[in-house]
Motif scaffolding. Structure first.
Motif, PDB file in Angstrom:
ATOM      1  N   ARG A 114     -34.617   3.246  -5.883  1.00 10.15           N
ATOM      2  CA  ARG A 114     -35.671   3.575  -4.917  1.00 10.15           C
ATOM      3  C   ARG A 114     -36.424   2.330  -4.467  1.00 10.15           C
ATOM      4  O   ARG A 114     -36.645   2.116  -3.283  1.00 10.15           O
ATOM      5  N   GLN A 146     -24.404   4.491   1.907  1.00  8.55           N
ATOM      6  CA  GLN A 146     -25.170   5.141   2.984  1.00  8.55           C
ATOM      7  C   GLN A 146     -26.671   4.969   2.733  1.00  8.55           C
ATOM      8  O   GLN A 146     -27.443   4.683   3.633  1.00  8.55           O
ATOM      9  N   PHE A 147     -27.049   5.158   1.487  1.00  6.96           N
ATOM     10  CA  PHE A 147     -28.459   5.050   1.131  1.00  6.96           C
ATOM     11  C   PHE A 147     -28.987   3.640   1.431  1.00  6.96           C
ATOM     12  O   PHE A 147     -30.088   3.468   1.941  1.00  6.96           O
ATOM     13  N   ALA A 148     -28.169   2.662   1.071  1.00  2.21           N
ATOM     14  CA  ALA A 148     -28.677   1.287   1.123  1.00  2.21           C
ATOM     15  C   ALA A 148     -28.338   0.568   2.418  1.00  2.21           C
ATOM     16  O   ALA A 148     -28.646  -0.607   2.560  1.00  2.21           O
ATOM     17  N   GLN A 149     -27.702   1.296   3.363  1.00  2.00           N
ATOM     18  CA  GLN A 149     -27.245   0.603   4.570  1.00  2.00           C
ATOM     19  C   GLN A 149     -28.409  -0.111   5.272  1.00  2.00           C
ATOM     20  O   GLN A 149     -29.507   0.391   5.310  1.00  2.00           O
ATOM     21  N   MET A 150     -28.120  -1.261   5.765  1.00  2.00           N
ATOM     22  CA  MET A 150     -29.073  -2.089   6.503  1.00  2.00           C
ATOM     23  C   MET A 150     -30.147  -2.708   5.618  1.00  2.00           C
ATOM     24  O   MET A 150     -31.048  -3.363   6.115  1.00  2.00           O
ATOM     25  N   ARG A 151     -30.065  -2.504   4.327  1.00  2.00           N
ATOM     26  CA  ARG A 151     -31.007  -3.235   3.481  1.00  2.00           C
ATOM     27  C   ARG A 151     -30.539  -4.677   3.379  1.00  2.00           C
ATOM     28  O   ARG A 151     -29.355  -4.930   3.160  1.00  2.00           O
TER      29      ARG A 151
ATOM     30  N   ARG B  43     -35.475   9.782   2.048  1.00  2.00           N
ATOM     31  CA  ARG B  43     -35.986   8.473   2.426  1.00  2.00           C
ATOM     32  C   ARG B  43     -35.516   8.021   3.788  1.00  2.00           C
ATOM     33  O   ARG B  43     -35.858   6.933   4.217  1.00  2.00           O
ATOM     34  N   GLY B  45     -32.554   7.185   4.423  1.00  2.00           N
ATOM     35  CA  GLY B  45     -31.437   6.267   4.233  1.00  2.00           C
ATOM     36  C   GLY B  45     -31.818   4.821   4.150  1.00  2.00           C
ATOM     37  O   GLY B  45     -31.591   4.031   5.042  1.00  2.00           O
ATOM     38  N   GLY B  46     -32.385   4.439   3.069  1.00  2.00           N
ATOM     39  CA  GLY B  46     -32.555   3.022   2.832  1.00  2.00           C
ATOM     40  C   GLY B  46     -33.937   2.481   3.082  1.00  2.00           C
ATOM     41  O   GLY B  46     -34.183   1.299   2.914  1.00  2.00           O
ATOM     42  N   ALA B  47     -34.860   3.324   3.486  1.00  2.00           N
ATOM     43  CA  ALA B  47     -36.214   2.823   3.677  1.00  2.00           C
ATOM     44  C   ALA B  47     -36.860   2.582   2.318  1.00  2.00           C
ATOM     45  O   ALA B  47     -36.787   3.420   1.442  1.00  2.00           O
ATOM     46  N   ARG B  48     -37.447   1.450   2.142  1.00  2.00           N
ATOM     47  CA  ARG B  48     -38.099   1.189   0.866  1.00  2.00           C
ATOM     48  C   ARG B  48     -39.564   1.559   0.951  1.00  2.00           C
ATOM     49  O   ARG B  48     -40.170   1.537   2.009  1.00  2.00           O
ATOM     50  N   GLU B  73     -37.096  -3.585   7.759  1.00  2.00           N
ATOM     51  CA  GLU B  73     -35.715  -3.203   7.452  1.00  2.00           C
ATOM     52  C   GLU B  73     -35.524  -1.715   7.650  1.00  2.00           C
ATOM     53  O   GLU B  73     -34.522  -1.274   8.204  1.00  2.00           O
ATOM     54  N   ASP B  76     -35.297  -0.952  11.238  1.00  2.00           N
ATOM     55  CA  ASP B  76     -34.000  -1.364  11.784  1.00  2.00           C
ATOM     56  C   ASP B  76     -32.941  -0.307  11.492  1.00  2.00           C
ATOM     57  O   ASP B  76     -32.169   0.074  12.365  1.00  2.00           O
ATOM     58  N   ALA B  77     -32.903   0.132  10.238  1.00  2.00           N
ATOM     59  CA  ALA B  77     -31.884   1.103   9.832  1.00  2.00           C
ATOM     60  C   ALA B  77     -32.063   2.405  10.604  1.00  2.00           C
ATOM     61  O   ALA B  77     -31.097   2.969  11.116  1.00  2.00           O
ATOM     62  N   LEU B  80     -31.003   1.937  14.244  1.00  2.00           N
ATOM     63  CA  LEU B  80     -29.551   1.875  14.415  1.00  2.00           C
ATOM     64  C   LEU B  80     -28.942   3.269  14.349  1.00  2.00           C
ATOM     65  O   LEU B  80     -28.110   3.644  15.176  1.00  2.00           O
ATOM     66  N   ARG B  81     -29.398   4.061  13.375  1.00  2.00           N
ATOM     67  CA  ARG B  81     -28.870   5.423  13.244  1.00  2.00           C
ATOM     68  C   ARG B  81     -29.246   6.263  14.464  1.00  2.00           C
ATOM     69  O   ARG B  81     -28.460   7.039  14.968  1.00  2.00           O
TER      70      ARG B  81
END
Lengths: 204, 402
Positions: A114, A146-151, B43, B45-48, B73, B76-77, B80-81
């Motif tokens: 997370r 998929q979860f971490a894409q673009m990180r 989330r 998909g990848g948001a921190r 970031e 951006d993700a 893009l999606r």
């Protein structure tokens, strides 16, 4: 300076623990000060030499790691250094494991992704090369990607590149995860560590 | 679904959902891959997290709070999606006709999105069950729409890969006991994370009780239950046959909440498709060529096995080859316009080649007869073309031109 967390995650038996230990050693850690966090929250720590840590913590049996195991690293970045807590996790599965301890350890591992600044997602390139992407990769691998894409701090480590089938496996991993950073490594033979270190330093 | 509605911000608000997902893993209610899939939904998909979080209670140890992380970031993700999703929706919108299909797809996407928002807000939400029936004649856009739906669901974070695996009876049904289950499971495995498109699905039931097709259906039904969060199975085929198939398999119908009918295209829609296809290939139909095509379609679209857009594509591809023959046969200098134009005689010749003399529009037959030099020089032109291409035989000269 705040310590950032990097998590090594992936299916069971892909080589996460051996990579964590050997990569820490590559980054200059002489004695391994390893912190353990149990799924129930208990903490402990031990100091081990690299060889002892590898012999004791890594192994071919699945789900040997059932807790978080972390090692602190200092990485030179520019004129300064960055501190990273590299966290080895329990192996993921595509199914519900019958052992509750394993399930708790998996939940603990997933909780790490997370907020980790860095996700090193390890796959077994040799297995992918031998069995193809359907059998060699898990659904969970696609989900993590998929979860971490673009990180910025996400890379796939294609491990076991020392094995013959791994070259083909690497091609398949590249095609399955096009667009992601993919770094070929051998945790056993310390191959590709320089590139991983560069990636980590860049991502932090 | 509104395009402008902002997605819920990542942050401490998603923590209860995370905690619940982790508890579900620990309790064995969901597997790890399903857990990560839900994390993607929660989330985006990848948001921190933009803020530190409090440590969780329960099955896993305390997590140290982290310093603030730039939100760029995540933006951006998400951007893009969103762009990919919009691109796929635009592609669907520009497909001629299919109004009811487009409406159903929009409904489906809106429902999926709302379930996702509800999950993020920790409200009870239904996991999207995405199995479908597509009823329609050949060439009505079933496969194309299925492919687009796969892409859209991937961009919405519902399917992990969004690819399409197209199968038919022969890919699923084996020849001996146990073979069918193995073959079907293999195809399901290939399709996980995307769409399994079972074309002419009714053929699975054609052999009666002792046929292995029944076994394939049973394996598919189990997979539809076990992988319903990350697999969409689409059963497609002719409307009447699909209705019979579904009536004979009531267990299947209850698991197929989405049924979409693909109507035959009207003549004007088929002509729009023809224009689009020409445009994509940098050709254009002359007015006469278009009229000739219309004339053929008006009559032929009433035929039982009419292939809708597929027939149009076949005619155009044949007409393009006929145009090449005509241009080479004339042995005259060609300009850009001539290279682009598909004329009436090309359409007539294409129809004749594909469907036989009787099907060629009357005007076309007359016209072609009137342009005897081109027709007479056809064999010679074909020879020259073959030589130019370095071919003595092949799809340009053979009977299997399509």
């Amino acid at each position: 300076m705040a310590v950032q967390q990097g998590v090594v995650i992936g299916k069971t038996n892909v080589g996460k623990t051996l990579f964590t230990i050997n990569f820490a050693s590559y980054c200059g850690v002489q004695e391994m000060h390893i912190s353990f966090r149990e799924p129930d929250g208990r903490r402990s720590s031990r100091v081990l030499q690299r060889e002892d840590a590898a012999a004791e913590l890594a192994g071919p049996e699945p789900h040997k790691t059932r807790r978080l195991q972390s090692i602190s690293l200092e990485l030179p970045v520019g004129k300064g250094t960055r501190h990273l807590e590299l966290v080895d996790t329990s192996g993921l599965t595509d199914y519900v494991h019958r052992d509750v301890e394993v399930r708790r350890a998996i939940a603990q591992s997933l909780a790490m992704i997370r907020d980790a600044a860095l996700i090193l997602h390890m796959v077994d390139a040799a297995l992918v090369g031998e069995s193809g992407p359907v059998a060699g990769l898990g659904e969970v691998d696609y989900q993590v990607a998929q979860f971490a894409q673009m990180r910025r701090g996400y890379a796939i480590l294609a491990n076991k590149m020392d094995l013959p089938a791994a070259a083909r496996g690497l091609e398949l991993v590249r095609s399955e995860f096009a667009g992601h950073v993919i770094l070929p490594v051998s945790a056993l033979h310390w191959l590709g560590f320089r590139e991983v270190k560069q990636f980590v330093a860049h991502a932090l | 679904m509104s395009n402008t509605r902002p997605s819920a911000p990542a942050g401490p608000g998603d923590f209860p959902a995370w905690q619940r997902i982790m508890a579900d893993v620990a309790e064995g209610r969901i597997n790890p891959s399903e857990a990560v899939r839900r994390l993607v939904l929660v989330r985006g998909g990848g948001a921190r997290s933009a803020m530190p979080t409090t440590p969780p209670e329960g099955y896993f140890g305390p997590r140290p709070a982290l310093s603030a992380v730039p939100a760029a970031e995540a933006a951006d993700a998400a951007e893009l999606r969103r762009r990919h999703l919009e691109e796929a929706r635009r592609e669907l919108a520009t497909m001629p006709g299919l109004r009811s299909v487009k409406e159903t797809v929009e409904e489906l996407l809106a429902w999926v999105q709302v379930q996702r928002w509800r999950m993020r807000e920790n409200l009870s939400s239904e996991p999207p069950v995405l199995h479908m029936v597509f009823r329609g004649n050949p060439g009505t856009g079933k496969t194309t729409v299925a492919r687009l739906i796969g892409r859209m669901l991937r961009d919405m974070g519902v399917l992990s890969k969004g690819h399409l695996v197209e199968v038919e009876r022969a890919d699923l049904v084996g020849e001996y006991i146990g073979h069918t289950a193995q073959k079907t499971r293999e195809q399901i495995k290939q399709a996980l994370g995307g769409i399994l498109f079972v074309d002419e699905a009714y053929s699975l039931a054609r052999g009666g009780e002792r046929d292995f097709g029944k076994e394939a259906i049973d394996v598919l039904v189990r997979a539809m239950e076990n992988h319903r969060d990350n697999l969409a199975v689409i059963f497609a085929g002719y409307p009447a046959e699909m209705d019979r198939f579904l009536r004979a398999n009531p267990g299947l119908v209850s698991r197929l909440p989405i049924q979409i009918d693909f109507p035959d295209y009207a003549t004007d829609e088929l002509l729009q498709i023809a224009d689009l296809m020409c445009q994509q290939r940098q050709y254009r139909l002359t007015e006469e060529g278009r009229a000739r095509l219309r004339e053929f379609l008006e009559t032929e679209r009433r035929a039982v096995n009419f292939g809708n857009a597929r027939t149009v594509r076949n005619i155009l591809e044949a007409a393009i080859r006929q145009q090449a023959l005509r241009l080479v046969g004339r042995n005259l200098p060609v300009d850009r316009d001539r290279l682009m134009q598909i004329e009436a005689q090309d359409v007539s010749a294409a129809v004749k080649r594909l469907f036989g003399e009787g099907k060629a529009p009357a005007a076309g037959r007359e016209s072609e007869a009137g342009e005897s030099p081109a027709a007479a020089g056809r064999d010679a032109a074909m020879q020259r073309l073959a030589q130019a291409l370095g071919l003595l035989a092949g799809p340009w000269t053979g009977e299997n031109a399509i």
